[in-house]
Design a protein around this motif. Structure first.
Motif, short mmCIF file in Angstrom:
data_model
loop_
_atom_site.label_atom_id
_atom_site.label_comp_id
_atom_site.label_asym_id
_atom_site.label_seq_id
_atom_site.Cartn_x
_atom_site.Cartn_y
_atom_site.Cartn_z
N ILE A 12 15.89 -11.08 69.63
CA ILE A 12 15.93 -12.12 70.66
C ILE A 12 15.58 -11.55 72.03
O ILE A 12 15.67 -12.24 73.03
CB ILE A 12 17.30 -12.81 70.70
N GLY A 13 15.24 -10.28 72.06
CA GLY A 13 14.87 -9.67 73.34
C GLY A 13 15.74 -8.48 73.71
O GLY A 13 15.40 -7.71 74.60
N ALA A 38 2.30 -11.14 68.76
CA ALA A 38 3.66 -11.33 68.23
C ALA A 38 3.82 -12.80 67.82
O ALA A 38 3.50 -13.69 68.61
CB ALA A 38 4.69 -10.96 69.29
N TYR A 45 5.91 -15.75 67.48
CA TYR A 45 7.14 -16.49 67.77
C TYR A 45 7.13 -17.74 66.88
O TYR A 45 6.10 -18.09 66.32
CB TYR A 45 7.20 -16.88 69.24
N ILE A 62 6.96 -20.79 67.57
CA ILE A 62 5.99 -21.80 68.00
C ILE A 62 4.56 -21.41 67.63
O ILE A 62 3.65 -22.24 67.66
CB ILE A 62 6.16 -22.04 69.52
N MET A 118 12.56 -19.53 77.41
CA MET A 118 11.18 -19.85 77.74
C MET A 118 10.43 -20.43 76.54
O MET A 118 9.50 -21.21 76.72
CB MET A 118 10.45 -18.62 78.29
N GLU A 119 10.79 -20.04 75.35
CA GLU A 119 10.18 -20.69 74.18
C GLU A 119 10.95 -21.96 73.87
O GLU A 119 12.13 -21.90 73.49
CB GLU A 119 10.23 -19.77 72.95
N VAL A 153 11.86 -14.41 68.57
CA VAL A 153 12.60 -15.45 69.27
C VAL A 153 12.30 -15.34 70.76
O VAL A 153 12.59 -14.32 71.39
CB VAL A 153 14.11 -15.29 69.03
N GLY A 154 11.71 -16.38 71.32
CA GLY A 154 11.34 -16.36 72.74
C GLY A 154 12.49 -16.78 73.63
O GLY A 154 12.43 -17.75 74.37
N GLY A 155 13.55 -16.00 73.55
CA GLY A 155 14.75 -16.28 74.34
C GLY A 155 15.65 -17.26 73.62
O GLY A 155 15.20 -18.08 72.81
N GLN A 215 11.50 -8.29 77.44
CA GLN A 215 12.70 -8.43 76.61
C GLN A 215 12.32 -9.35 75.45
O GLN A 215 11.77 -8.86 74.47
CB GLN A 215 13.89 -8.89 77.44
N CYS A 216 12.56 -10.67 75.58
CA CYS A 216 12.11 -11.51 74.46
C CYS A 216 10.59 -11.53 74.39
O CYS A 216 10.03 -11.71 73.32
CB CYS A 216 12.69 -12.91 74.56
N TYR A 223 8.35 -13.64 75.55
CA TYR A 223 7.62 -14.90 75.45
C TYR A 223 6.78 -15.19 76.71
O TYR A 223 5.67 -15.68 76.61
CB TYR A 223 8.60 -16.04 75.21
#
Lengths: 754, 162
Positions: free
Chosen positions: A72-73, A222, A224, A226, A375-376, A423-425, B97-98, B100
């Motif tokens: 998740i980051g 990468a 994600y 989406i 953000m995602e 996972v974009g956050g 970090q993530c 995106y």
């Protein structure tokens, strides 16, 4: 310990450890590439592949680890790989990681199931799982060494394993791990190898590698959630009742079915949820993720689906939630509970009612609704047929997502395939799998075709599972020196679900638990509302930290005692770490050095997840240095953090989490709040929900490692830094301006001074 | 529907889609270039930043109808195999970090360096208005400053962290 030989083509040995399994296998590199070609997920067909559960060594010497923790980051995936690498002694530059198959875990009776929340994104150094991963690495390494010794007919003791090479030290002959992995897999060890002690580690705690997926991130590769692409895939745009808890009253699909690309309009209705056919094992259960009434348009492309959804005539029955005209009305109702009996007592010592003499400090402190705002945007892709369901999603918890997918598809677990994406956050938003449930519910209404559902940003804001607002009334009676003789706290959680009414950072704080304050009574009540709350980075802790540390600062001010000294006294009967964190942060921030008018320093200390257990969790202190102009413009100039998570496995990863968490928490304190009109959330996008950006004069964030106790734990980091930053800034503003801020966001307050 | 010809990452494409479709969704849904991210749809967050005729733009705000003959570069086309100095520093300095928002951040940063090879901290802060919820801003700034110091082709591989 049991051993068994698994008879598959190239797949060799399986060693069942206490809480899971390990297998060492060798696979052709091409097979590996096919398995992971479309995304970061592993294949999930036990028995249909020769791939092994945890470690795979390809002929080209690439080592692939299949890990249960989402990414998740915070680098949990990379951390798992580091743990295995320490003992396996493989070449880090040849290490790859994929997300394990949760279906395979089910069908192979828990091959990935070890430690606390094994499928949750936040725990790369969980004690049990870390041990398991080290053991897996050691076990594989010893098999490789044994195979090399057998190959050359030499004593085992003469074989050195390092950087994916096996060296016969007397002669310098070498074999790669890939070259002997097939033979190694046939090796039976008489006993599992003993692990190195942490002081013998050469990688963990020493190296600070960047996250393994960064090369993919920076090239746009990468995958994600989406980004998932499935052949024949169509798109869905989604609208749920704008007043949470409301119901779809009517809609006119015929108005949009002729629009370009539109295929169907489907209704989301919890009455249709089939339920799991076998007893479920969802991490967090099903009550936090029930469907909300809604409608979705399915089309060939997302823009077509969204355009048609915007044109779709829909009427809603708002339900009882519509009674809330404003968010102030909700908070007012919560504050009214302070004066009513019936709260649950969380902690009581001495007798607060017996203490009547002394100076009183009293106030009500509150935090508002906030949106996770990853953000995602929420999304997922699913295909449901009569024979099974397959889903691709960016979840924070594979086990939760899997069982919710089973519950919503009604399929047996072995018929449900779930693929984890990057996972974009999330910051808690993707823990409950309410998103996964919606994705399945929509795909089920359009069977046989893969449907990617995307929440618009507006839908994300309106359909959050928001930070739980908390309002706490505190009262202290001070003794003759100025320290509390009695503290009474009455917290009210705004929200309905017990899972999000956590006392962490409130009734577990050493001030209240160590006995230094002889009379304490802390209670909590809750106000039911239609608006759904949920997990928000360090759930409830992120509020309690502000409420408690602002109140304590007020006590210090009333006593005329330096806030650092005040806290040092109040933690003096508890673990030394607390004092160390306070002292280090203060010293590094030049605490006490005079500042010009309009500037001030503030301090706060918290711990996640539980301060009332010795040598546990992460204790963390922040000192903020702020400047406030006479007109009230705030600048946070510097933040200094000191913390104790025991030991650190990757220094730079920890620094990154604290730096980022500081800015996250600062945004919460300065900017964030959602408001309500007629039961609906008003703020629907970033134009009305300010986020800190580079242009906002961000503070220097200094992370100091000097307060680490070295106690043998590698505790979790990500949640902790969001706690102390808000109160530290608020307390600094008080020093700079004389204005005490008992509520966030600070942008709502007039900070001007003369 | 009208077919619109445009160039993306050096290749000519003819896109047959609703003329109101934003460039963001043209890239993602029609051309399969998912490196460009949807974050807000209103030009606020910058996750969808691409280069249009050499300049960073929010691709969610540009309709296909206006893009005939446009020259677009996305994160997939920023470099061959991730070799752009910023991509290399992003990995070396553990910036994401993530991750995106980072494609948009990188496109914004690359655009800045193109017009100002040696930006100051203030230049960076003024030029990059993208949102990162993880709070990676200090590392983004540090990586851009280092790219500027290093000129166009610093050696990769230094273990130093911010």
């Amino acid at each position: 310990m049991t051993q068994q030989t698994v008879d598959r083509r190239q797949f060799i040995v399986s060693v069942a450890l206490a809480a899971g399994g390990m297998a060492l296998g060798i696979v052709p590199a091409a097979a590996r590439e096919r398995a992971g070609a479309q995304g970061p997920w592993a294949t999930d067909d036990p028995g249909a592949t020769e791939l092994s559960p945890w470690i795979e060594i390809a002929r080209d010497n690439t080592v692939t680890f299949l890990v249960p923790t989402p990414e998740i980051g915070n680098g949990a995936m990379t951390q798992a790989a580091m743990n295995i690498t320490e003992e396996l002694a493989c070449d880090w530059s040849r290490v790859k990681v994929e997300f394990c198959s949760i279906r395979r875990n089910y069908m192979e009776h828990g091959v990935y199931d070890s430690g606390f929340l094994p499928f949750f994104g936040g725990h790369g150094t969980d004690k049990v799982r870390m041990h398991h991963e080290l053991q897996l690495g050691a076990s594989a390494r010893e098999r490789l060494r044994t195979a090399a010794a057998q190959h050359w007919g030499v004593p085992l003791a003469t074989i050195e394993a390092k950087d994916s090479l096996l060296t016969h030290t007397p002669t310098g002959r070498r074999l790669t791990y890939g070259e002997v992995a097939t033979a190694a897999a046939k090796v039976r060890l008489a006993s599992e190898p003993k692990l190195k002690s942490p002081d013998q580690w050469t990688f963990l705690g020493k190296a600070s590698p960047s996250k393994l997926n960064i090369p993919q991130i920076v090239t746009g590769k990468a995958v994600y959630g989406i980004d998932v692409q499935v052949p024949g895939m169509v798109y869905a745009a989604l609208k749920q009742s704008p007043v949470q808890g409301g119901k779809l009253k009517s809609h006119k699909p015929e108005a949009v079915l002729g629009m370009p690309g539109v295929r169907a309009v489907v209704v989301i209705d919890r009455e249709k949820t089939p339920g799991t056919p076998v007893p479920g094992k969802a991490t967090w259960g099903y009550s936090t993720n029930q469907l909300q009434s809604g409608v979705a348009v399915i089309a060939d492309h997302y823009w077509q689906a969204k355009t048609a959804l915007d044109a779709l005539p829909v009427e809603w029955d708002a339900g009882p939630g519509a009674k809330w005209d404003t968010v102030e009305q909700i908070y007012g109702a919560a504050r009214a509970l302070h004066d009513r009996p019936g709260g649950k007592v969380l902690r009581e010592s001495g007798n607060v009612d017996s203490v009547t003499d002394g100076r009183t400090v009293q106030g009500t402190y509150s935090t508002p609704y906030c949106e996770n705002a990853a953000m995602e945007p929420l999304n997922g892709t699913a295909v449901v047929t009569k024979d099974g369901a397959e889903i691709w999603c960016p979840t924070q918890d594979l086990l939760q997502a899997y069982w919710v997918a089973i519950d919503e598809s009604g399929m047996r677990p072995e018929k449900v395939r779930l693929h984890e994406c990057y996972v974009g956050g999330a910051y808690g938003r993707r823990t409950q799998a309410d998103d996964v449930r919606v994705v399945i519910a929509i795909a089920r209404e359009y069977p046989g075709v893969a449907v990617k559902t995307i929440w618009s940003r507006e839908e994300c804001f309106q359909q959050g599972r928001y930070r739980t607002p908390i309002t706490t009334q505190f009262k202290a009676v001070l003794d003759e020196r100025g320290y509390p003789r009695a503290v009474t706290g009455k917290a009210v959680f705004v929200g309905t679900h017990p899972l999000f009414q956590l006392p962490l950072g409130y009734s577990d704080v050493p001030y209240f638990t160590s006995g230094i304050i002889p009379n304490v009574r802390l209670s909590a009540a809750s106000l039911p509302v239609n608006i759904l709350d949920g997990a928000f980075r360090g759930p409830c802790y992120n509020s309690h930290a502000f409420l408690v540390e602002t109140f304590i600062d007020e006590c210090a001010a009333a006593a005329g005692i330096d806030p650092l000294e005040y806290r040092l006294h109040l933690v003096s009967r508890w673990d030394k770490s607390w004092g160390d964190c306070l002292r280090v942060a203060a010293e590094k921030a030049a605490w006490g050095r005079p500042l010009p008018p309009g500037e001030g320093r503030g301090i706060a200390i918290t711990s996640w997840p539980n301060g009332a257990i010795h040598n546990f969790g992460t204790i963390i202190c922040a000192v903020a240095h702020v400047k406030v102009t006479r007109r009230g413009e705030l600048e946070v100039k510097q933040l200094d953090y000191a913390f104790d998570c025991g030991r650190v496995a990757n220094h730079d990863a920890v620094r990154a989490q604290i730096q980022g968490g500081a800015i996250f928490g600062m945004n919460v304190a300065l900017n964030e709040q959602l408001t309500v009109k007629a039961g609906e959330i008003v703020e629907r996008n970033f134009d009305h929900y300010p986020m800190l950006r580079l242009g906002d004069k961000l503070p220097q964030v200094n992370v100091h490692f000097d307060a680490l106790s070295g106690y043998k734990r590698w505790d979790i980091i990500g949640e902790s830094p969001v706690g102390p930053v808000g109160p530290a800034i608020g307390n600094a503003i008080f020093r700079a301006t004389g204005k005490r801020l008992r509520t966030t966001p600070f942008r709502d307050h007039d900070l001007s001074w003369t | 529907m009208t077919a619109v010809r445009l160039r993306v990452n050096g290749a000519e494409h003819e896109v047959d889609a609703d003329s109101s479709t934003p460039l963001l969704w043209v890239l993602r849904d029609h051309l399969g270039l998912t490196g460009t991210k949807y974050g807000c749809g209103i030009g606020e967050c910058g996750a969808c930043t691409v280069h249009l005729d050499g300049t960073p733009v929010r691709s969610c705000m540009l309709r296909l109808a206006t893009l005939a003959g446009a020259d677009v570069v996305t994160i997939e086309g920023l470099s061959d195999k991730g070799g752009h100095v910023l991509q290399r520093l992003w990995a070396e300095m553990n910036v994401p970090q993530c991750g995106y928002c980072q494609a948009g951040m990188l496109m914004a940063a690359a655009g800045l360096l193109k017009r100002n090879a040696h930006p100051s901290e203030d230049d960076i802060d003024a030029a990059i208005s993208n949102i990162c919820r993880c709070g990676t801003y200090p590392r983004i700034r540090a990586a851009i400053l280092r790219a500027a110091d290093a000129g166009s082709a610093p050696e990769a591989g230094s273990p130093e962290k911010s």
